[in-house]
Design a protein around this motif. Structure first.
Motif, PDB file in Angstrom:
ATOM      1  N   CYS A  10       0.830  -1.215   0.000  1.00  0.00           N
ATOM      2  CA  CYS A  10       0.000   0.000   0.000  1.00  0.00           C
ATOM      3  C   CYS A  10       0.861   1.260   0.000  1.00  0.00           C
ATOM      4  O   CYS A  10       0.547   2.244  -0.677  1.00  0.00           O
ATOM      5  CB  CYS A  10      -0.973  -0.006   1.179  1.00  0.00           C
ATOM      6  SG  CYS A  10      -0.195  -0.223   2.789  1.00  0.00           S
ATOM      7  N   GLU A  25      -6.009  12.432  -4.408  1.00  0.00           N
ATOM      8  CA  GLU A  25      -5.571  11.030  -4.443  1.00  0.00           C
ATOM      9  C   GLU A  25      -4.352  10.808  -3.557  1.00  0.00           C
ATOM     10  O   GLU A  25      -4.281   9.802  -2.843  1.00  0.00           O
ATOM     11  CB  GLU A  25      -5.270  10.605  -5.879  1.00  0.00           C
ATOM     12  CG  GLU A  25      -6.502  10.452  -6.730  1.00  0.00           C
ATOM     13  CD  GLU A  25      -6.198  10.278  -8.202  1.00  0.00           C
ATOM     14  OE1 GLU A  25      -6.952   9.534  -8.864  1.00  0.00           O
ATOM     15  OE2 GLU A  25      -5.221  10.880  -8.701  1.00  0.00           O
ATOM     16  N   LEU A  72      -5.666  10.727   0.016  1.00  0.00           N
ATOM     17  CA  LEU A  72      -6.447   9.527   0.311  1.00  0.00           C
ATOM     18  C   LEU A  72      -5.608   8.256   0.305  1.00  0.00           C
ATOM     19  O   LEU A  72      -5.809   7.371   1.145  1.00  0.00           O
ATOM     20  CB  LEU A  72      -7.617   9.405  -0.667  1.00  0.00           C
ATOM     21  CG  LEU A  72      -8.695  10.479  -0.519  1.00  0.00           C
ATOM     22  CD1 LEU A  72      -9.747  10.336  -1.606  1.00  0.00           C
ATOM     23  CD2 LEU A  72      -9.326  10.446   0.857  1.00  0.00           C
ATOM     24  N   LEU A  73      -4.659   8.140  -0.622  1.00  0.00           N
ATOM     25  CA  LEU A  73      -3.784   6.959  -0.629  1.00  0.00           C
ATOM     26  C   LEU A  73      -2.963   6.879   0.657  1.00  0.00           C
ATOM     27  O   LEU A  73      -2.800   5.803   1.233  1.00  0.00           O
ATOM     28  CB  LEU A  73      -2.856   6.982  -1.849  1.00  0.00           C
ATOM     29  CG  LEU A  73      -3.489   6.598  -3.169  1.00  0.00           C
ATOM     30  CD1 LEU A  73      -2.566   6.959  -4.334  1.00  0.00           C
ATOM     31  CD2 LEU A  73      -3.825   5.110  -3.202  1.00  0.00           C
ATOM     32  N   GLN A 105      -5.355   6.019   3.625  1.00  0.00           N
ATOM     33  CA  GLN A 105      -5.779   4.620   3.546  1.00  0.00           C
ATOM     34  C   GLN A 105      -4.659   3.687   4.006  1.00  0.00           C
ATOM     35  O   GLN A 105      -4.881   2.790   4.822  1.00  0.00           O
ATOM     36  CB  GLN A 105      -6.197   4.297   2.099  1.00  0.00           C
ATOM     37  CG  GLN A 105      -6.696   2.908   1.900  1.00  0.00           C
ATOM     38  CD  GLN A 105      -8.095   2.691   2.437  1.00  0.00           C
ATOM     39  OE1 GLN A 105      -8.787   3.615   2.822  1.00  0.00           O
ATOM     40  NE2 GLN A 105      -8.518   1.456   2.458  1.00  0.00           N
ATOM     41  N   VAL A 148      -5.490   1.815   7.459  1.00  0.00           N
ATOM     42  CA  VAL A 148      -5.870   0.417   7.236  1.00  0.00           C
ATOM     43  C   VAL A 148      -4.701  -0.540   7.447  1.00  0.00           C
ATOM     44  O   VAL A 148      -4.880  -1.636   7.962  1.00  0.00           O
ATOM     45  CB  VAL A 148      -6.490   0.240   5.829  1.00  0.00           C
ATOM     46  CG1 VAL A 148      -6.759  -1.215   5.513  1.00  0.00           C
ATOM     47  CG2 VAL A 148      -7.771   1.054   5.721  1.00  0.00           C
ATOM     48  N   HIS A 149      -3.491  -0.121   7.082  1.00  0.00           N
ATOM     49  CA  HIS A 149      -2.328  -1.008   7.238  1.00  0.00           C
ATOM     50  C   HIS A 149      -1.582  -0.759   8.549  1.00  0.00           C
ATOM     51  O   HIS A 149      -1.347  -1.680   9.331  1.00  0.00           O
ATOM     52  CB  HIS A 149      -1.362  -0.839   6.058  1.00  0.00           C
ATOM     53  CG  HIS A 149      -0.156  -1.705   6.165  1.00  0.00           C
ATOM     54  ND1 HIS A 149       0.999  -1.282   6.801  1.00  0.00           N
ATOM     55  CD2 HIS A 149       0.075  -2.972   5.758  1.00  0.00           C
ATOM     56  CE1 HIS A 149       1.885  -2.256   6.770  1.00  0.00           C
ATOM     57  NE2 HIS A 149       1.359  -3.294   6.142  1.00  0.00           N
ATOM     58  N   THR A 153     -16.154  12.490   5.206  1.00  0.00           N
ATOM     59  CA  THR A 153     -14.779  12.230   5.634  1.00  0.00           C
ATOM     60  C   THR A 153     -14.757  11.643   7.033  1.00  0.00           C
ATOM     61  O   THR A 153     -14.076  10.646   7.302  1.00  0.00           O
ATOM     62  CB  THR A 153     -13.948  13.526   5.585  1.00  0.00           C
ATOM     63  OG1 THR A 153     -13.946  14.022   4.250  1.00  0.00           O
ATOM     64  CG2 THR A 153     -12.521  13.283   6.051  1.00  0.00           C
ATOM     65  N   GLY A 190     -16.024   8.064   7.028  1.00  0.00           N
ATOM     66  CA  GLY A 190     -15.026   7.163   6.444  1.00  0.00           C
ATOM     67  C   GLY A 190     -13.879   6.876   7.391  1.00  0.00           C
ATOM     68  O   GLY A 190     -13.423   5.725   7.512  1.00  0.00           O
ATOM     69  N   ALA A 226     -12.922   3.237   9.003  1.00  0.00           N
ATOM     70  CA  ALA A 226     -11.582   2.673   8.812  1.00  0.00           C
ATOM     71  C   ALA A 226     -10.906   2.404  10.151  1.00  0.00           C
ATOM     72  O   ALA A 226     -10.262   1.367  10.343  1.00  0.00           O
ATOM     73  CB  ALA A 226     -10.730   3.616   7.962  1.00  0.00           C
TER      74      ALA A 226
END
Length: 192
Positions: free
Chosen positions: A82, A99, A102-103, A106, A110-111, A175, A178, A182
Motif C-alpha cells: 500500500c 488522491e 487519500l492513498l 488509507q 488500514v495497514h 470524511t 469514512g 476505517a
C-alpha cells in the motif's frame, strides 16, 4: 523518537525537503502533521484516560509510516505494498492532490494502525480502556478535518477549496464517517 514532539519535528524535516523539491508526498505528510499537532494538544489537555499509552501508540503508529518511507527511499527493507503504491504514484506525479491524501490516509489507517495497536499489546482486561481512548481519537480527527482541508487547499489546490465551499458540511461528514469506519476496522483487525 521519544515523544510526539519528536514525531512532529521529523514531519517538519520532510515537509521542508519535499516542499523544496515539489515532491507530492508532502500532501500526506502536511495533513498528517496537522493531525499529529491536534493529538499533541489532546494529550497535553488530558483528553485520554491513559495519555502515556496513547502517546506511545502515536509514536509507534508514526514509526510504521517512517519505516516504510525509509525502506522505500533506501531501496532496502520491506515496503508494504500500500505504501509502495502511494509513494510510487506521488513521486511520479501520477495522482491528484486528493488522491495523494487519500492513498496516504488509507495506507496509514488500514495497514499501519492495526499493526501499531497489535504491537502495543491489548490484554483483554485493558481493552475497554484502550477502546475508549481509541474512540476519543475520532473526535480529535473530526476536529482536524477543516484544518487539513485548509492546509491542502492553501498549499496545493485552490480548486479543492472552491469545491469544499460548494459542498458545505457534507464532505466533512463523509470524511468523518469514512475515518471512523476505517479506524473501527483497524481496531477489529488488531484485536483479531
Amino acid at each position: 523518537m521519544e515523544t510526539i514532539r519528536d514525531v512532529i519535528a521529523r514531519m517538519d524535516e520532510l515537509l521542508t525537503t519535499w516542499d523544496g523539491e515539489d515532491d507530492y508526498r508532502a500532501v500526506f505528510i502536511r495533513s498528517y502533521r496537522a493531525i499529529t499537532e491536534r493529538m499533541a494538544r489532546a494529550l497535553q489537555d488530558g483528553l485520554f484516560e491513559d495519555g502515556a499509552w496513547m502517546e506511545r501508540l502515536d509514536i509507534l503508529f508514526a514509526s510504521e509510516y517512517f519505516d516504510a518511507l525509509t525502506s522505500y527511499q533506501s531501496g532496502r527493507g520491506r515496503v508494504p505494498e500500500c505504501w509502495r503504491l502511494a509513494f510510487d504514484l506521488s513521486v511520479r506525479k501520477k495522482t491528484t492532490v486528493l488522491e495523494d491524501l487519500l492513498l496516504g490516509m488509507q495506507a496509514h489507517i488500514v495497514h499501519d494502525l492495526p499493526l501499531a495497536l497489535f504491537r502495543m499489546g491489548m490484554p483483554a482486561a485493558e481493552r475497554p480502556l484502550r477502546r475508549r481512548d481509541h474512540e476519543r481519537v475520532n473526535g480529535v480527527l473530526s476536529a482536524a478535518i477543516d484544518r487539513v482541508q485548509e492546509d491542502v487547499t492553501s498549499h496545493y489546490s485552490v480548486i479543492l477549496g472552491s469545491l469544499d465551499r460548494l459542498a458545505g458540511r457534507r464532505d466533512e461528514m463523509l470524511t468523518e464517517a469514512g475515518i471512523r469506519a476505517a479506524r473501527t476496522g483497524a481496531w477489529v483487525a488488531a484485536v483479531a
